[in-house]
Design a protein around this motif. Structure first.
Motif, PDB file in Angstrom:
ATOM      1  N   SER A   1      -2.479   1.590  -8.100  1.00 50.12           N
ATOM      2  CA  SER A   1      -3.299   0.743  -7.315  1.00 50.12           C
ATOM      3  C   SER A   1      -2.388  -0.228  -6.654  1.00 50.12           C
ATOM      4  CB  SER A   1      -4.408   0.006  -8.067  1.00 50.12           C
ATOM      5  OG  SER A   1      -3.941  -1.107  -8.692  1.00 50.12           O
ATOM      6  N   ARG A   2      -3.079  -0.418  -5.354  1.00 52.14           N
ATOM      7  CA  ARG A   2      -2.359  -1.477  -4.452  1.00 52.14           C
ATOM      8  C   ARG A   2      -2.006  -2.691  -5.046  1.00 52.14           C
ATOM      9  NH1 ARG A   2      -2.732  -5.841  -1.190  1.00 52.14           N
ATOM     10  NH2 ARG A   2      -1.514  -5.904   0.773  1.00 52.14           N
TER      11      ARG A   2
ATOM     12  N   GLN B   1       1.418  -4.694  -5.833  1.00 52.36           N
ATOM     13  CA  GLN B   1       1.523  -5.906  -5.287  1.00 52.36           C
ATOM     14  C   GLN B   1       2.027  -6.913  -6.356  1.00 52.36           C
ATOM     15  OE1 GLN B   1       0.676  -7.304  -2.077  1.00 52.36           O
ATOM     16  NE2 GLN B   1       2.251  -8.790  -2.886  1.00 52.36           N
TER      17      GLN B   1
ATOM     18  N   ALA C   1       0.764  -1.120   0.045  1.00 51.45           N
ATOM     19  CA  ALA C   1      -0.102   0.020   0.174  1.00 51.45           C
ATOM     20  C   ALA C   1       0.890   1.295   0.017  1.00 51.45           C
ATOM     21  CB  ALA C   1      -0.765  -0.179   1.133  1.00 51.45           C
ATOM     22  N   GLU C   2       1.944   1.359   0.572  1.00 44.29           N
ATOM     23  CA  GLU C   2       2.559   2.506   0.850  1.00 44.29           C
ATOM     24  C   GLU C   2       3.384   2.878  -0.430  1.00 44.29           C
ATOM     25  OE1 GLU C   2       3.797   2.304   5.871  1.00 44.29           O
ATOM     26  OE2 GLU C   2       5.101   1.097   4.121  1.00 44.29           O
TER      27      GLU C   2
ATOM     28  N   GLN D   1       0.971   4.017  -3.101  1.00 43.87           N
ATOM     29  CA  GLN D   1       0.646   5.620  -2.989  1.00 43.87           C
ATOM     30  C   GLN D   1       1.787   6.185  -3.402  1.00 43.87           C
ATOM     31  OE1 GLN D   1       0.393   6.490   1.326  1.00 43.87           O
ATOM     32  NE2 GLN D   1      -0.537   8.596   0.982  1.00 43.87           N
TER      33      GLN D   1
END
Length: 218
Positions: A181-182, A186, A172-173, A176
């Motif tokens: 997107s996460r 990923q 998530a970091e 951002q």
């Protein structure tokens, strides 16, 4: 996260200690006290159940290649035996890798990081599909030269750059920081981990599942 325990089997005490130092310098790994004979190796495997054994071919009481058939533990050969029959026999009897002496600390570290990725991929889910198996085998034996030579996409490079500070960050970091997107972050982080450019660490909280943290490979 508990370190992976590594047993070093080498008839030269000083070499065993040297290799133990190499192992301890790799995050996520911890060396047991090295042993110098096949008999000691058998006792240690049965008593301590290490995750990985680093095994020499030439031992005073047996060949390491024969010991391979007697133990149920992941094994990488570390040996001066540079003949093709020994390599074939070791792989035929289940060795996951073969590193010829002398080698550098970084050469062993690459083998250990590849092994950690292999373990992680096969531990992520109770049942695996063919894609997972293929990715695990690729992680265990990465085509390092090809990986280093290929050109990274702009997004992949940005994801890697987000880890340049040396700190461990969550998906998530990273998402951002990069502006994606996460799920996209990923996906790229997983691919970079499979390539060996990124290492995955687990951070345990007080409750719930451990969080995956990502950092540049050392």
């Amino acid at each position: 996260m508990t370190d992976l325990q590594v047993l070093i089997v080498d008839d030269d005490f000083h070499v065993g200690r040297l290799h133990a130092g190499y192992v301890d310098s790799v995050p996520g790994f911890s060396a047991l006290a090295p042993v110098g004979t096949a008999e000691q190796a058998l006792r240690t495997v049965h008593g301590h159940e290490p995750d990985l054994m680093l095994l020499d071919v030439y031992l005073p009481d047996a060949l390491g290649l024969d010991l391979l058939r007697k133990v149920d533990v992941d094994t990488i050969m570390l040996t001066a035996a540079a003949d093709a029959p020994s390599v074939r026999k070791a792989l035929r009897r289940g060795a996951l890798g073969y590193l010829i002496k002398p080698f550098t600390a970084e050469a062993l570290a690459r083998k250990l990081r590849a092994y950690a990725r292999y373990r992680r991929l096969l531990a992520e889910q109770p049942a695996v599909d063919q894609d997972t198996v293929d990715r695990a085998l690729h992680a265990l034996h990465p085509a390092e030269a090809a990986v280093a030579a290929r050109t990274r996409s702009a997004t992949e490079a940005a994801v890697l750059e987000a880890l340049a500070s040396g700190l461990q960050r969550s998906a998530a970091e990273v998402a951002q920081s990069v502006g994606v997107s996460r799920a996209t972050a990923q996906r790229y982080l997983s691919a970079l981990a499979d390539d060996g450019a990124v290492e995955i660490h687990l951070r345990y909280g007080t409750t719930g599942r451990p969080e995956h943290r990502y950092g540049r490979a050392g």
